[in-house]
Design a protein around this motif. Structure first.
Motif, PDB file in Angstrom:
ATOM      1  N   THR A  29      58.828  60.064  70.722  1.00  0.00           N
ATOM      2  CA  THR A  29      57.678  60.552  69.961  1.00  0.00           C
ATOM      3  C   THR A  29      56.479  60.907  70.833  1.00  0.00           C
ATOM      4  O   THR A  29      56.319  60.386  71.935  1.00  0.00           O
ATOM      5  CB  THR A  29      57.250  59.494  68.917  1.00  0.00           C
ATOM      6  OG1 THR A  29      56.222  60.024  68.094  1.00  0.00           O
ATOM      7  CG2 THR A  29      56.737  58.224  69.596  1.00  0.00           C
ATOM      8  N   ASP A  31      53.710  61.099  68.673  1.00  0.00           N
ATOM      9  CA  ASP A  31      52.814  60.749  67.576  1.00  0.00           C
ATOM     10  C   ASP A  31      51.991  59.512  67.941  1.00  0.00           C
ATOM     11  O   ASP A  31      52.539  58.418  68.117  1.00  0.00           O
ATOM     12  CB  ASP A  31      53.645  60.495  66.313  1.00  0.00           C
ATOM     13  CG  ASP A  31      52.784  60.307  65.077  1.00  0.00           C
ATOM     14  OD1 ASP A  31      51.991  59.348  65.049  1.00  0.00           O
ATOM     15  OD2 ASP A  31      52.920  61.111  64.133  1.00  0.00           O
ATOM     16  N   LYS A  32      50.700  59.678  68.023  1.00  0.00           N
ATOM     17  CA  LYS A  32      49.829  58.586  68.469  1.00  0.00           C
ATOM     18  C   LYS A  32      49.835  57.419  67.488  1.00  0.00           C
ATOM     19  O   LYS A  32      49.709  56.264  67.885  1.00  0.00           O
ATOM     20  CB  LYS A  32      48.415  59.111  68.700  1.00  0.00           C
ATOM     21  CG  LYS A  32      48.325  60.113  69.856  1.00  0.00           C
ATOM     22  CD  LYS A  32      46.921  60.622  70.037  1.00  0.00           C
ATOM     23  CE  LYS A  32      46.844  61.610  71.211  1.00  0.00           C
ATOM     24  NZ  LYS A  32      47.647  62.824  70.988  1.00  0.00           N
ATOM     25  N   THR A  33      49.986  57.704  66.200  1.00  0.00           N
ATOM     26  CA  THR A  33      50.050  56.632  65.204  1.00  0.00           C
ATOM     27  C   THR A  33      51.301  55.791  65.395  1.00  0.00           C
ATOM     28  O   THR A  33      51.247  54.547  65.363  1.00  0.00           O
ATOM     29  CB  THR A  33      50.019  57.209  63.782  1.00  0.00           C
ATOM     30  OG1 THR A  33      48.808  57.937  63.602  1.00  0.00           O
ATOM     31  CG2 THR A  33      50.091  56.095  62.740  1.00  0.00           C
TER      32      THR A  33
END
Length: 201
Positions: A29, A31-33
């Protein structure tokens, strides 16, 4: 869940296969979340230091990695991923790294064949949880032309000899680096990844 940082490093399938074999949930990923929600991070690596850092910076992944590591999240760097932990590299000219560890990445001396490719033994100089249940001088698989030099000796868990003394297993608090490829290192790699799992997951 382990977040494997996706920055175009390639050759991730064998790593994901090995993690899944060990029942370690993982996702590739940017995706920072997802990275923030993960229990640990893996920074893989195949390719050049300069290109890798550019990709990380362009995606804003360098800052999220440093933030999460500063907050205490475990991170495992593999091959180039370990090298990116250091302050700078001479590969392709001077490049700044993540600066998580003290040291500089330099080319392996030309007195030996470069790249360093194939099996070599680990000389474990500090016993700790990441080296649990390893035999004497365990063999692991390498593919690299550069190595970490001028490092803090307190961080070096194991080294190997190849033209010079090369730090190949390092740890500083929640930061662990492996210059070799555990996912290609048969039973020894499985044990090391199992140790990482038992330490942090």
């Amino acid at each position: 869940m382990i977040a494997i940082i996706d920055y175009g490093a390639g050759n991730i399938k064998s790593l994901q296969f090995t993690l899944s074999k060990l029942n370690i949930s993982n996702t590739l990923t940017q995706d920072k979340t997802l990275i923030k929600e993960s229990k640990a991070i893996i920074l893989p690596g195949v390719g050049s230091f300069q290109d890798a850092m550019r990709e990380l910076r362009d995606a804003g992944l360098d800052e999220i990695i440093k933030q999460e590591v500063t907050n205490g999240k475990p991170i495992l760097g593999i091959c180039l991923g370990m090298q990116l932990f250091y302050q700078s590299s001479k590969e392709g000219g001077h490049s700044e790294g993540l600066g998580l560890l003290t040291g500089q990445i330099e080319r392996i001396p030309s007195t030996v064949k470069v790249p360093h490719m194939g099996w070599n033994s680990l000389n474990v100089i500090q016993e700790n949880d990441i080296t649990a249940n390893l035999p004497v001088e365990p063999l692991v698989y390498f593919v690299h032309s550069y190595y970490a030099n001028k490092v803090d000796g307190n961080d070096v868990i194991a080294n190997c000899s190849y033209g010079t003394e090369i730090p190949v297993l390092v740890q500083k608090n929640n930061i662990i680096g492996m210059q070799f490829h555990p996912e290609k290192s048969s039973d020894i790699g499985i044990q090391l990844l199992t140790n990482f799992k038992e330490m942090y997951l």
